[in-house]
Design a protein around this motif. Structure first.
Motif, PDB file in Angstrom:
ATOM      1  N   VAL A   1       0.631   5.093  10.711  1.00 40.52           N
ATOM      2  CA  VAL A   1      -0.189   6.267  11.036  1.00 40.52           C
ATOM      3  C   VAL A   1      -0.969   6.718   9.802  1.00 40.52           C
ATOM      4  CG1 VAL A   1      -0.121   8.701  11.671  1.00 40.52           C
ATOM      5  CG2 VAL A   1       1.263   7.052  12.940  1.00 40.52           C
ATOM      6  N   ASN A   2      -0.301   6.741   8.651  1.00 43.03           N
ATOM      7  CA  ASN A   2      -0.964   7.206   7.429  1.00 43.03           C
ATOM      8  C   ASN A   2      -2.120   6.296   7.018  1.00 43.03           C
ATOM      9  OD1 ASN A   2       0.700   9.432   7.180  1.00 43.03           O
ATOM     10  ND2 ASN A   2       2.168   8.418   5.839  1.00 43.03           N
ATOM     11  N   MET A   3      -1.948   4.985   7.181  1.00 39.53           N
ATOM     12  CA  MET A   3      -3.059   4.091   6.848  1.00 39.53           C
ATOM     13  C   MET A   3      -4.199   4.256   7.842  1.00 39.53           C
ATOM     14  SD  MET A   3      -4.738   2.073   5.040  1.00 39.53           S
ATOM     15  CE  MET A   3      -3.829   1.214   3.748  1.00 39.53           C
TER      16      MET A   3
ATOM     17  N   SER B   1       0.800  -1.237   0.000  1.00 43.17           N
ATOM     18  CA  SER B   1       0.000   0.000   0.000  1.00 43.17           C
ATOM     19  C   SER B   1       0.823   1.273   0.000  1.00 43.17           C
ATOM     20  CB  SER B   1      -0.935   0.003   1.218  1.00 43.17           C
ATOM     21  OG  SER B   1      -1.933  -0.993   1.099  1.00 43.17           O
ATOM     22  N   LEU B   2       2.158   1.167   0.011  1.00 35.66           N
ATOM     23  CA  LEU B   2       2.981   2.368   0.010  1.00 35.66           C
ATOM     24  C   LEU B   2       2.644   3.237  -1.207  1.00 35.66           C
ATOM     25  CD1 LEU B   2       5.311   3.939   1.331  1.00 35.66           C
ATOM     26  CD2 LEU B   2       6.891   2.650  -0.127  1.00 35.66           C
ATOM     27  N   GLY B   3       2.263   4.480  -0.951  1.00 35.22           N
ATOM     28  CA  GLY B   3       1.862   5.376  -2.021  1.00 35.22           C
ATOM     29  C   GLY B   3       0.402   5.260  -2.410  1.00 35.22           C
TER      30      GLY B   3
ATOM     31  N   PRO C   1       9.069   0.660  17.925  1.00 36.94           N
ATOM     32  CA  PRO C   1       8.599   1.030  19.271  1.00 36.94           C
ATOM     33  C   PRO C   1       7.085   1.172  19.330  1.00 36.94           C
ATOM     34  CG  PRO C   1      10.522   2.323  18.659  1.00 36.94           C
ATOM     35  CD  PRO C   1      10.104   1.575  17.429  1.00 36.94           C
ATOM     36  N   TYR C   2       6.491   0.566  20.316  1.00 34.18           N
ATOM     37  CA  TYR C   2       5.039   0.554  20.449  1.00 34.18           C
ATOM     38  C   TYR C   2       4.466   1.945  20.592  1.00 34.18           C
ATOM     39  CZ  TYR C   2       0.452  -0.364  22.435  1.00 34.18           C
ATOM     40  OH  TYR C   2      -0.884  -0.382  22.689  1.00 34.18           O
ATOM     41  N   GLN C   3       5.196   2.835  21.266  1.00 36.78           N
ATOM     42  CA  GLN C   3       4.677   4.180  21.505  1.00 36.78           C
ATOM     43  C   GLN C   3       4.377   4.914  20.201  1.00 36.78           C
ATOM     44  OE1 GLN C   3       7.277   2.833  22.971  1.00 36.78           O
ATOM     45  NE2 GLN C   3       6.644   2.729  25.127  1.00 36.78           N
ATOM     46  N   LYS C   4       5.038   4.530  19.126  1.00 40.20           N
ATOM     47  CA  LYS C   4       4.858   5.214  17.854  1.00 40.20           C
ATOM     48  C   LYS C   4       3.524   4.875  17.184  1.00 40.20           C
ATOM     49  CE  LYS C   4       8.979   7.164  17.682  1.00 40.20           C
ATOM     50  NZ  LYS C   4       9.195   8.611  17.625  1.00 40.20           N
ATOM     51  N   VAL C   5       2.966   3.696  17.508  1.00 37.27           N
ATOM     52  CA  VAL C   5       1.769   3.273  16.783  1.00 37.27           C
ATOM     53  C   VAL C   5       0.578   2.947  17.676  1.00 37.27           C
ATOM     54  CG1 VAL C   5       3.074   2.383  14.813  1.00 37.27           C
ATOM     55  CG2 VAL C   5       2.562   0.869  16.733  1.00 37.27           C
TER      56      VAL C   5
END
Length: 225
Positions: A173-175, A137-139, A198-202
């Motif tokens: 995040v974008n998806m 799905s990139l892009g 890192p879990y904190q990011k998502v």
């Protein structure tokens, strides 16, 4: 004749609970059937029509989950893993199911699963390709999110292959933003633990960790006389 048999398999349910996106989805453990444990990437429907990744397999599983009482026990998702798409997007850049193995398309399959009182899950990847080499799905995050919504998909298992690891969190995040933009409630199951992100990011954008919190029903078929 062929008889379907369900075997219960639990994947890593002992990991500690953690905070995740709170939007009313996945308030209880996500339970259902995922094809990978038993069928992996078997796409040879000519030689192995009863065990290949095709719409027939998921329709049969939906029937079995209802008939054998798994639906009543809380197993509500019939989930497609990797190897379902065509290797090419359509003329509008949208993902499409392999036309030989899914002649009715994913929308028809989703309608069938929903008619049984179940939900349909599908697989995608944050990078340029899925782990098995199908289109990622990139892009195309917004295009793919809207495609899944149009098909009536209820869950997205989102893998992390073929993606620069420094951009992995941004991709998830974008998806998430793209799924929210569709206006449809789609449970977002992220495969980030396998890639040591890192879990904190998502944690604020994903409902579940795909490789840790999914209870799976494994299918096997036996011949009976």
């Amino acid at each position: 004749m062929c008889r379907a048999v369900l075997l219960l398999v639990v994947f890593s349910l002992s990991c500690p609970a953690a905070e995740a996106l709170d939007n009313g989805l996945a308030l209880t453990p996500t339970m259902g059937w995922l094809h990978w444990e038993r069928f992996m990437c078997n796409i040879n429907c000519d030689k192995d029509p009863d065990n290949c990744i095709s719409e027939k397999l998921y329709m049969q599983m939906a029937d079995v989950m209802v008939k054998e009482g798994w639906k009543d026990a809380g197993y509500e998702y019939v989930c497609i893993d990797d190897c379902w798409p065509s290797h090419d997007r359509d003329a509008k850049g949208r993902l499409q199911a392999d036309p030989r193995r899914f002649p009715g398309g994913i929308k028809k399959l989703a309608d069938y699963v929903h008619s049984k009182g179940l939900k349909l899950g599908i697989y995608g990847d944050v990078g340029k390709n899925t782990c098995a080499g199908y289109p990622g799905s990139l892009g195309y995050y917004e295009v793919d999110a809207q495609t899944f919504a149009d098909w009536g998909v209820d869950l997205l298992k989102f893998d992390g292959c073929y993606m620069n690891w420094t951009l992995l969190g941004e991709g998830y995040v974008n998806m998430s933003k793209a799924l929210n933009k569709t206006g449809k409630s789609i449970l977002y199951s992220c495969e980030w633990p396998l890639y040591e992100w890192p879990y904190q990011k998502v944690r604020s954008v994903c409902q579940t960790k795909a490789c840790h919190h999914f209870v799976v029903l494994r299918w096997s078929s036996t011949l009976t006389t």
